[in-house]
Design a protein around this motif. Structure first.
Motif, PDB file in Angstrom:
ATOM      1  N   GLN A 263     -21.148 -57.973 -81.382  1.00  0.00           N
ATOM      2  CA  GLN A 263     -20.152 -56.917 -81.504  1.00  0.00           C
ATOM      3  C   GLN A 263     -20.734 -55.776 -82.337  1.00  0.00           C
ATOM      4  OE1 GLN A 263     -17.032 -57.153 -79.989  1.00  0.00           O
ATOM      5  NE2 GLN A 263     -18.006 -58.937 -79.066  1.00  0.00           N
ATOM      6  N   GLU A 264     -20.245 -54.587 -82.117  1.00  0.00           N
ATOM      7  CA  GLU A 264     -20.711 -53.412 -82.853  1.00  0.00           C
ATOM      8  C   GLU A 264     -20.637 -53.667 -84.364  1.00  0.00           C
ATOM      9  OE1 GLU A 264     -22.267 -49.519 -83.079  1.00  0.00           O
ATOM     10  OE2 GLU A 264     -22.121 -50.899 -81.404  1.00  0.00           O
ATOM     11  N   THR A 265     -21.685 -53.341 -85.063  1.00  0.00           N
ATOM     12  CA  THR A 265     -21.900 -53.479 -86.513  1.00  0.00           C
ATOM     13  C   THR A 265     -22.067 -54.933 -86.972  1.00  0.00           C
ATOM     14  OG1 THR A 265     -19.592 -53.536 -87.286  1.00  0.00           O
ATOM     15  CG2 THR A 265     -20.597 -51.350 -86.990  1.00  0.00           C
ATOM     16  N   MET A 266     -22.264 -55.863 -86.047  1.00  0.00           N
ATOM     17  CA  MET A 266     -22.521 -57.249 -86.432  1.00  0.00           C
ATOM     18  C   MET A 266     -23.880 -57.322 -87.124  1.00  0.00           C
ATOM     19  SD  MET A 266     -22.458 -60.500 -83.906  1.00  0.00           S
ATOM     20  CE  MET A 266     -22.613 -62.148 -84.496  1.00  0.00           C
ATOM     21  N   LYS A 267     -23.958 -58.133 -88.171  1.00  0.00           N
ATOM     22  CA  LYS A 267     -25.188 -58.256 -88.952  1.00  0.00           C
ATOM     23  C   LYS A 267     -25.642 -59.709 -88.953  1.00  0.00           C
ATOM     24  CE  LYS A 267     -26.719 -57.816 -93.675  1.00  0.00           C
ATOM     25  NZ  LYS A 267     -26.296 -57.503 -95.017  1.00  0.00           N
ATOM     26  N   ILE A 268     -26.944 -59.919 -88.783  1.00  0.00           N
ATOM     27  CA  ILE A 268     -27.525 -61.256 -88.844  1.00  0.00           C
ATOM     28  C   ILE A 268     -28.756 -61.233 -89.744  1.00  0.00           C
ATOM     29  CG2 ILE A 268     -26.721 -61.972 -86.556  1.00  0.00           C
ATOM     30  CD1 ILE A 268     -29.527 -61.393 -85.493  1.00  0.00           C
ATOM     31  N   MET A 269     -29.160 -62.405 -90.192  1.00  0.00           N
ATOM     32  CA  MET A 269     -30.412 -62.554 -90.936  1.00  0.00           C
ATOM     33  C   MET A 269     -31.431 -63.162 -89.986  1.00  0.00           C
ATOM     34  SD  MET A 269     -29.645 -61.388 -93.920  1.00  0.00           S
ATOM     35  CE  MET A 269     -31.003 -61.879 -94.947  1.00  0.00           C
TER      36      MET A 269
ATOM     37  N   SER B 279     -38.842 -62.879 -89.885  1.00  0.00           N
ATOM     38  CA  SER B 279     -39.284 -61.598 -90.440  1.00  0.00           C
ATOM     39  C   SER B 279     -38.726 -61.329 -91.835  1.00  0.00           C
ATOM     40  CB  SER B 279     -38.883 -60.451 -89.514  1.00  0.00           C
ATOM     41  OG  SER B 279     -37.477 -60.352 -89.431  1.00  0.00           O
ATOM     42  N   LYS B 280     -37.835 -62.225 -92.317  1.00  0.00           N
ATOM     43  CA  LYS B 280     -37.185 -62.052 -93.625  1.00  0.00           C
ATOM     44  C   LYS B 280     -36.477 -60.710 -93.716  1.00  0.00           C
ATOM     45  CE  LYS B 280     -40.262 -65.080 -96.153  1.00  0.00           C
ATOM     46  NZ  LYS B 280     -41.572 -65.280 -95.621  1.00  0.00           N
ATOM     47  N   GLN B 281     -35.788 -60.342 -92.614  1.00  0.00           N
ATOM     48  CA  GLN B 281     -35.068 -59.082 -92.568  1.00  0.00           C
ATOM     49  C   GLN B 281     -33.667 -59.311 -92.021  1.00  0.00           C
ATOM     50  OE1 GLN B 281     -38.246 -56.921 -90.250  1.00  0.00           O
ATOM     51  NE2 GLN B 281     -37.525 -55.248 -91.552  1.00  0.00           N
ATOM     52  N   SER B 282     -32.801 -58.366 -92.316  1.00  0.00           N
ATOM     53  CA  SER B 282     -31.490 -58.338 -91.691  1.00  0.00           C
ATOM     54  C   SER B 282     -31.607 -57.497 -90.432  1.00  0.00           C
ATOM     55  CB  SER B 282     -30.460 -57.695 -92.618  1.00  0.00           C
ATOM     56  OG  SER B 282     -30.271 -58.463 -93.761  1.00  0.00           O
TER      57      SER B 282
END
Length: 150
Positions: free
Chosen positions: A89-95, A99-102
């Motif tokens: 979904q729009e603006t969904m964030k994952i880790m 790559s140790k990045q969001s």
């Protein structure tokens, strides 16, 4: 979306008189388990290259093949029952562990959030300002707004 799915993540809903409700309920719980704190191992295109453990997820890359074909940019979660797919979904964030990045989903694409380096060098060094900047960056990393840099 059918009447028996949630609007955002298409989680299965129960219906009156529905047979085998436990299957739909368990599937919804499994998808929620993947979504509550979304962490993926890496970005991948071919599930045949993986040896997944139950509960692990991958971000499906742009050249997906095999059972991931046509599921670009989705999150693939593995369970004992096979792959489960989550449309972002729009603006969904994952880790992203590898790559140790969001990563942030925006305008139909996942974007890795670049790391911010601590201040270093320069002709004039302001110790107090650098200490404050370091504290701000540390707080952003602790709250997972910025990725943790080893």
């Amino acid at each position: 979306m059918t009447i028996f799915e949630t609007p955002r993540f298409s989680l299965p809903l129960l219906a009156a008189g529905q047979a085998h409700k436990e299957l739909f309920h368990n599937d919804a719980l499994l998808l929620l388990d993947f979504l509550i704190h979304p962490v993926v191992q890496a970005v991948a295109d071919d599930p045949q290259d993986l040896s997944p453990a139950a509960g692990q997820c991958w971000l499906i890359g742009p050249a997906a093949v095999a059972e991931w074909s046509g599921k670009d940019n989705q999150i693939a979660g593995w369970s004992d029952g096979g792959w489960h797919f989550i449309k972002p979904q729009e603006t969904m964030k994952i880790m992203v562990i590898e790559s140790k990045q969001s990563a942030l989903y925006h305008d139909g694409n996942w974007r890795l959030i670049p790391a911010i380096d601590v201040p270093a060098g320069g002709a004039i060094v302001d110790i107090e300002a650098r200490s404050t900047i370091d504290s701000i960056l540390n707080a952003l990393r602790i709250t997972a707004i910025l990725p943790q840099i080893p």
